[in-house]
Write a protein that holds these residues in place. Structure first.
Motif, PDB file in Angstrom:
ATOM      1  N   GLY A  73     -36.601 -27.928   2.753  1.00 17.39           N
ATOM      2  CA  GLY A  73     -37.814 -27.879   3.556  1.00 17.39           C
ATOM      3  C   GLY A  73     -38.493 -26.533   3.593  1.00 17.39           C
ATOM      4  O   GLY A  73     -39.185 -26.215   4.556  1.00 17.39           O
ATOM      5  N   THR A  74     -38.320 -25.708   2.536  1.00 19.30           N
ATOM      6  CA  THR A  74     -38.884 -24.351   2.540  1.00 19.30           C
ATOM      7  C   THR A  74     -39.833 -24.142   1.366  1.00 19.30           C
ATOM      8  O   THR A  74     -39.508 -24.474   0.220  1.00 19.30           O
ATOM      9  CB  THR A  74     -37.765 -23.296   2.485  1.00 19.30           C
ATOM     10  OG1 THR A  74     -36.897 -23.470   3.601  1.00 19.30           O
ATOM     11  CG2 THR A  74     -38.340 -21.886   2.515  1.00 19.30           C
ATOM     12  N   LEU A  75     -41.003 -23.568   1.663  1.00 21.81           N
ATOM     13  CA  LEU A  75     -42.005 -23.243   0.647  1.00 21.81           C
ATOM     14  C   LEU A  75     -42.323 -21.749   0.698  1.00 21.81           C
ATOM     15  O   LEU A  75     -42.325 -21.141   1.767  1.00 21.81           O
ATOM     16  CB  LEU A  75     -43.300 -24.022   0.892  1.00 21.81           C
ATOM     17  CG  LEU A  75     -43.254 -25.547   0.723  1.00 21.81           C
ATOM     18  CD1 LEU A  75     -44.550 -26.168   1.235  1.00 21.81           C
ATOM     19  CD2 LEU A  75     -43.033 -25.916  -0.736  1.00 21.81           C
ATOM     20  N   LEU A  76     -42.613 -21.173  -0.476  1.00 20.43           N
ATOM     21  CA  LEU A  76     -43.038 -19.773  -0.581  1.00 20.43           C
ATOM     22  C   LEU A  76     -44.447 -19.736  -1.141  1.00 20.43           C
ATOM     23  O   LEU A  76     -44.713 -20.267  -2.221  1.00 20.43           O
ATOM     24  CB  LEU A  76     -42.088 -18.991  -1.493  1.00 20.43           C
ATOM     25  CG  LEU A  76     -42.460 -17.536  -1.789  1.00 20.43           C
ATOM     26  CD1 LEU A  76     -42.489 -16.698  -0.517  1.00 20.43           C
ATOM     27  CD2 LEU A  76     -41.499 -16.928  -2.816  1.00 20.43           C
ATOM     28  N   ILE A  77     -45.370 -19.104  -0.392  1.00 21.77           N
ATOM     29  CA  ILE A  77     -46.760 -19.022  -0.817  1.00 21.77           C
ATOM     30  C   ILE A  77     -47.231 -17.564  -0.825  1.00 21.77           C
ATOM     31  O   ILE A  77     -46.645 -16.705  -0.176  1.00 21.77           O
ATOM     32  CB  ILE A  77     -47.688 -19.860   0.086  1.00 21.77           C
ATOM     33  CG1 ILE A  77     -47.782 -19.243   1.492  1.00 21.77           C
ATOM     34  CG2 ILE A  77     -47.186 -21.306   0.171  1.00 21.77           C
ATOM     35  CD1 ILE A  77     -48.823 -19.910   2.388  1.00 21.77           C
TER      36      ILE A  77
END
Length: 309
Positions: A73-77
């Motif tokens: 459930g982790t995103l890097l933007i």
């Protein structure tokens, strides 16, 4: 009989708990080619002080730690202005960056006002070689008015449908040499914002909707108070290098911004229930290179890319 009923009740799952999910969004902003630790300015007890901070390989260490907490459930933007700001960038016209960005394993990036510095063709070539998602909702080819990149990105994690739209500063041809952005047409944010928000919420049926904006803190706060953003959960701000430690509450949305120069990582944890954000926590993480050792693989790529210069 009483014992039987209690046993039966205990076996029934609690629906609300089962439907709660945590989504984590990690954000970098305005890296400006600061790939390694450097002397960063802080104000403490009313006094200016400097200490070592930053470094992409050190950010990667933090990101990987957080991904272990929430692996699905982790995103890097990133919010733009990534590759302008160093001699190595100028001499390579940004060509050293795609391999580094790819190794960082970003999920989404947008162009900022300085991505145009080497011209439209170079920007398009570099960002297309990131090998990940790049979006912008208000930048178009002047020749045919087609978008430079997709206008939105949608992904699904833990059963939660997450949507992103993105805006760059339409005043780029005014605030910088117009030759940098020759061939690019910009529209005002509100030109298509309401329509895109409506499409994402009603047609695409996203549960969480975010704007990644590279328009500066004052415009981002104004945007959070504009009715066109109703339905947008957070605005991930960039451009003015603000170190926002507590989200700024607008009438219709909230604004965060995580500093600059790879010295900070913004962390937003959103609790979702039945397709809606019911709670959130935000933390601005200082990238202390002593506390977070460099990821060896990323540092090796950085060193290799910088070596010719």
């Amino acid at each position: 009989m009483k014992k039987y009923i209690l046993t039966l009740l205990a076996s029934i799952p609690i629906v609300t708990m089962a439907q709660q999910q945590k989504i984590t969004i990690l954000q970098t902003a305005d890296i400006h080619a600061y790939m390694n630790p450097h002397d960063e300015l802080f104000v403490e007890n009313g006094q200016i002080t400097f200490r070592k901070a930053g470094g992409l390989a050190h950010i990667k260490t933090v990101v990987d730690q957080i991904k272990k907490e929430n692996p699905k459930g982790t995103l890097l933007i990133d919010g733009g202005d990534f590759y302008q700001g160093s001699g190595e960038s100028v001499r390579s016209q940004g060509a050293i960056f795609p391999k580094i960005i790819h190794e960082m394993n970003y999920d989404l990036l947008i162009p900022g006002n300085w991505e145009v510095v080497y011209g439209k063709d170079v920007m398009m070539d570099l960002m297309n070689h990131y090998k990940t998602n790049v979006i912008t909702s208000n930048m178009f080819h002047k020749t045919d008015n087609n978008p430079l990149f997709p206008q939105h990105w949608i992904t699904e994690m833990k059963g939660v449908k997450i949507g992103f739209i993105s805006y760059n500063d339409p005043e780029i041809p005014i605030r910088q040499n117009p030759g940098y952005s020759e061939g690019i047409a910009f529209t005002e944010v509100n030109h298509n914002l309401k329509a895109l928000v409506s499409e994402m919420k009603t047609v695409r049926k996203v549960d969480l909707l975010f704007i990644v904006a590279h328009i500066g803190i004052s415009k981002q706060v104004a945007l959070a108070n504009h009715p066109d953003v109703e339905g947008v959960d957070f605005i991930f701000g960039n451009d003015t290098h603000e170190r926002i430690r507590k989200p700024i509450e607008g009438k219709y949305s909230k604004v965060v911004e995580p500093g600059a120069f790879s010295s900070f990582l913004g962390r937003l944890d959103v609790t979702v229930e039945n397709g809606k954000m019911i709670d959130y926590q935000y933390n601005l993480i200082e990238i202390d290179p002593k506390k977070y050792p460099a990821d060896k693989k990323v540092q090796t790529v950085i060193d290799r890319q910088l070596k010719p210069f």
